[in-house]
Design an enzyme around this catalytic site. Structure first.
Site, PDB file in Angstrom:
ATOM      1  N   ARG A 157       0.815  -1.214   0.000  1.00  0.00           N
ATOM      2  CA  ARG A 157       0.000   0.000   0.000  1.00  0.00           C
ATOM      3  C   ARG A 157       0.850   1.266   0.000  1.00  0.00           C
ATOM      4  O   ARG A 157       0.464   2.274  -0.603  1.00  0.00           O
ATOM      5  CB  ARG A 157      -0.937  -0.010   1.206  1.00  0.00           C
ATOM      6  CG  ARG A 157      -2.056  -1.018   1.005  1.00  0.00           C
ATOM      7  CD  ARG A 157      -2.917  -1.137   2.214  1.00  0.00           C
ATOM      8  NE  ARG A 157      -4.191  -1.771   1.885  1.00  0.00           N
ATOM      9  CZ  ARG A 157      -5.090  -2.124   2.781  1.00  0.00           C
ATOM     10  NH1 ARG A 157      -4.867  -1.915   4.061  1.00  0.00           N
ATOM     11  NH2 ARG A 157      -6.219  -2.676   2.400  1.00  0.00           N
TER      12      ARG A 157
ATOM     13  N   LYS B 252     -18.449 -16.801   4.307  1.00  0.00           N
ATOM     14  CA  LYS B 252     -19.899 -16.593   4.432  1.00  0.00           C
ATOM     15  C   LYS B 252     -20.509 -16.012   3.169  1.00  0.00           C
ATOM     16  O   LYS B 252     -19.896 -15.166   2.525  1.00  0.00           O
ATOM     17  CB  LYS B 252     -20.164 -15.607   5.571  1.00  0.00           C
ATOM     18  CG  LYS B 252     -19.716 -16.122   6.917  1.00  0.00           C
ATOM     19  CD  LYS B 252     -19.964 -15.040   7.942  1.00  0.00           C
ATOM     20  CE  LYS B 252     -19.640 -15.552   9.336  1.00  0.00           C
ATOM     21  NZ  LYS B 252     -19.809 -14.500  10.327  1.00  0.00           N
TER      22      LYS B 252
ATOM     23  N   GLY C 152      -7.895  -9.639   0.813  1.00  0.00           N
ATOM     24  CA  GLY C 152      -6.609  -9.982   1.416  1.00  0.00           C
ATOM     25  C   GLY C 152      -6.183 -11.423   1.184  1.00  0.00           C
ATOM     26  O   GLY C 152      -5.023 -11.690   0.853  1.00  0.00           O
TER      27      GLY C 152
ATOM     28  N   GLY D 289     -12.543  -4.632   0.880  1.00  0.00           N
ATOM     29  CA  GLY D 289     -13.931  -4.190   1.031  1.00  0.00           C
ATOM     30  C   GLY D 289     -14.356  -3.275  -0.105  1.00  0.00           C
ATOM     31  O   GLY D 289     -15.457  -3.402  -0.655  1.00  0.00           O
TER      32      GLY D 289
HETATM   33  P1  AMP Z   1     -13.953 -14.168   4.027  1.00  0.00           P
HETATM   34  O1  AMP Z   1     -13.389 -13.273   5.104  1.00  0.00           O
HETATM   35  O2  AMP Z   1     -15.437 -14.264   4.033  1.00  0.00           O
HETATM   36  O3  AMP Z   1     -13.388 -13.865   2.664  1.00  0.00           O
HETATM   37  O4  AMP Z   1     -13.475 -15.639   4.386  1.00  0.00           O
HETATM   38  C1  AMP Z   1     -12.127 -16.012   4.470  1.00  0.00           C
HETATM   39  C2  AMP Z   1     -12.027 -17.197   5.382  1.00  0.00           C
HETATM   40  O5  AMP Z   1     -12.887 -18.240   4.921  1.00  0.00           O
HETATM   41  C3  AMP Z   1     -10.660 -17.802   5.447  1.00  0.00           C
HETATM   42  O6  AMP Z   1     -10.115 -17.555   6.717  1.00  0.00           O
HETATM   43  C4  AMP Z   1     -10.894 -19.299   5.227  1.00  0.00           C
HETATM   44  O7  AMP Z   1     -10.216 -20.105   6.147  1.00  0.00           O
HETATM   45  C5  AMP Z   1     -12.386 -19.431   5.433  1.00  0.00           C
HETATM   46  N1  AMP Z   1     -12.954 -20.587   4.722  1.00  0.00           N
HETATM   47  C6  AMP Z   1     -12.843 -20.868   3.415  1.00  0.00           C
HETATM   48  N2  AMP Z   1     -13.421 -22.035   3.121  1.00  0.00           N
HETATM   49  C7  AMP Z   1     -13.931 -22.541   4.272  1.00  0.00           C
HETATM   50  C8  AMP Z   1     -14.636 -23.725   4.622  1.00  0.00           C
HETATM   51  N3  AMP Z   1     -14.940 -24.648   3.699  1.00  0.00           N
HETATM   52  N4  AMP Z   1     -14.979 -23.885   5.916  1.00  0.00           N
HETATM   53  C9  AMP Z   1     -14.669 -22.958   6.840  1.00  0.00           C
HETATM   54  N5  AMP Z   1     -14.011 -21.818   6.577  1.00  0.00           N
HETATM   55  C10 AMP Z   1     -13.639 -21.593   5.305  1.00  0.00           C
END
Ligand code: AMP
Length: 391
Positions: free
Chosen positions: A37, A198, A348, A371
């Site tokens: 950055r 999520k 990230g 974001g």
């Molecule tokens: P996000 O912040 O929503 O982009 O999610 C990133 C996080 O999702 C990472 O820390 C991953 O470890 C987690 N993640 C990805 N796939 C899975 C899964 N199948 N089960 C649980 N966590 C997950």
């Protein structure tokens, strides 16, 4: 098309220019980690200096929650910046009031002043007009080059523009141009890849991309909620039950544009040393959970990515922090790097994966804002951009 004025459109000679940069970098014991950055802001800083401006930089760092907290001081960042530029870098121990005012008044053309963390004031995130006015009073002109914070209407990203005319820096312009042309005017086929934990954070993005992209490939924990919505057994997998209705709605509207994994890696515990198996979706035994996409899915996604002319990727395909569940994410990273498509990576985790693979120079654009890039993919106009002067 980027329809805002940029630093190319204004005369800055002899002027004091307040630049909102994104110096929110990882800091440990005063040592700067990833400096992407900081380097990202250099073209704007150097251009302004060459044009004869005095450059005042402001930024937030971390979450000091509106209080002075030395672990979030920008001083080590100012010292780091000094190693990257030939101009003198000064530091003010406050972002407004006497320390900032005296330092700004003394600043000469060709010099840089870094102000202390704007988030030492709760007024920053509240977009308080008084704080914004004081910040704006330090300079003649305002430049926003902080793409990573442009989705927030804060005092240093939006409020200041009510007191001083604002234009875009080169980094902000570049980020918006890449992301908006990918979404609004993509070379086709346009393939979007979305992962992460999520779906609730990305519902707007999925909906918008289903209208714009030719394929939306889903991976990560997000896919589980879609599987459960299809009536498949997810056992101990991460599922967002509260988002099941939305997932059903999206599935009903998506036709064959939405692509879900065909196989997955399952584990008997949430641990890198777990017993693992690759299975077709729908075969998760009791007590097991899905932690990555499977090899058939990596192949399928790889083929769709190879055929694409535009690829946008945000979010990991599995729990890539654990090496045994990182294959999907690194497989997608390689496919994106190998493709001839215009490729844009945001968020990230996906950026870290492409950097760890040593493939960062094979993608067209790596976004400095997770974001903010998601909001661009959602089709939202960023308040920090909207506030700038029109061309
Ligand atoms: P996000 O912040 O929503 O982009 O999610 C990133 C996080 O999702 C990472 O820390 C991953 O470890 C987690 N993640 C990805 N796939 C899975 C899964 N199948 N089960 C649980 N966590 C997950």
């Amino acid at each position: 098309m980027f329809n805002k004025k940029t630093i190319r459109d204004i005369d800055v000679k002899g002027k004091k220019v307040l630049v909102r940069v994104d110096f929110n970098v990882p800091l440990k014991d005063g040592v700067v980690g990833d400096d992407t950055r900081i380097r990202g802001a250099l073209p704007t800083i150097n251009y302004l200096l060459e044009q004869g401006a005095a450059v005042i930089l402001c930024s937030h760092l971390g979450r000091p929650k509106g209080k002075v907290d030395p672990q979030y001081s920008l001083k080590p960042v100012a010292e780091y910046l000094q190693k990257l530029v030939s101009a003198n870098v000064h530091f003010a121990t406050d972002s407004i009031n006497e320390p900032a005012e005296t330092a700004a008044a003394a600043l000469k053309p060709g010099e840089i002043l870094v102000l202390e963390n704007t988030r030492y004031y709760a007024e920053e995130e509240k977009n308080d007009p008084e704080y914004a006015k004081k910040l704006a009073s330090l300079a003649d002109l305002y430049v926003n080059d902080a793409f990573g914070t442009a989705h927030r209407a804060h005092a240093s990203t939006e409020g200041v523009t009510h007191y001083k005319p604002g234009v875009a820096g080169f980094l902000l312009e570049k980020e918006i141009q890449y992301l908006s042309s990918a979404v609004e005017d993509p070379k086709r086929p346009f393939v979007a890849i979305l992962g992460g934990a999520k779906i609730s954070d990305k519902i707007g993005v999925i909906k918008n991309l289903l209208n714009k992209a030719d394929k939306v490939l889903i991976g990560g924990g997000m896919a589980n909620t879609f599987f459960k919505a299809q009536g498949l057994e997810m056992a101990d997998s991460l599922v967002q039950d509260e988002a099941l209705d939305t997932a059903k709605e999206i599935l009903a509207a998506a036709s064959d544009k939405l692509v879900l994994p065909v196989d997955v890696v399952i584990a008997d515990k949430f641990d890198n040393d777990a017993v693992t198996e690759e299975v077709a979706v729908g075969n998760v035994p009791a007590g097991w959970r899905i932690l990555d996409i499977g090899s058939k899915t990596i192949e399928l996604y790889g083929k769709l990515i190879a055929e694409a002319a535009t690829v946008v990727w945000n979010g990991p395909m599995g729990v890539f922090e654990m090496s045994n569940f990182a294959k999907g994410t690194f497989g997608v990273a390689k496919a994106v790097a190998d493709s001839n498509a215009i490729s844009i990576i945001g968020g990230g985790d996906s950026v870290a994966a492409i950097q760890e693979s040593g493939l960062a120079d094979k993608v067209t654009h790596i976004s400095t804002g997770g974001g903010a890039s998601l909001e661009m993919l959602e089709g939202i106009v960023l308040p920090g951009v909207a506030a700038l002067e029109d061309k």
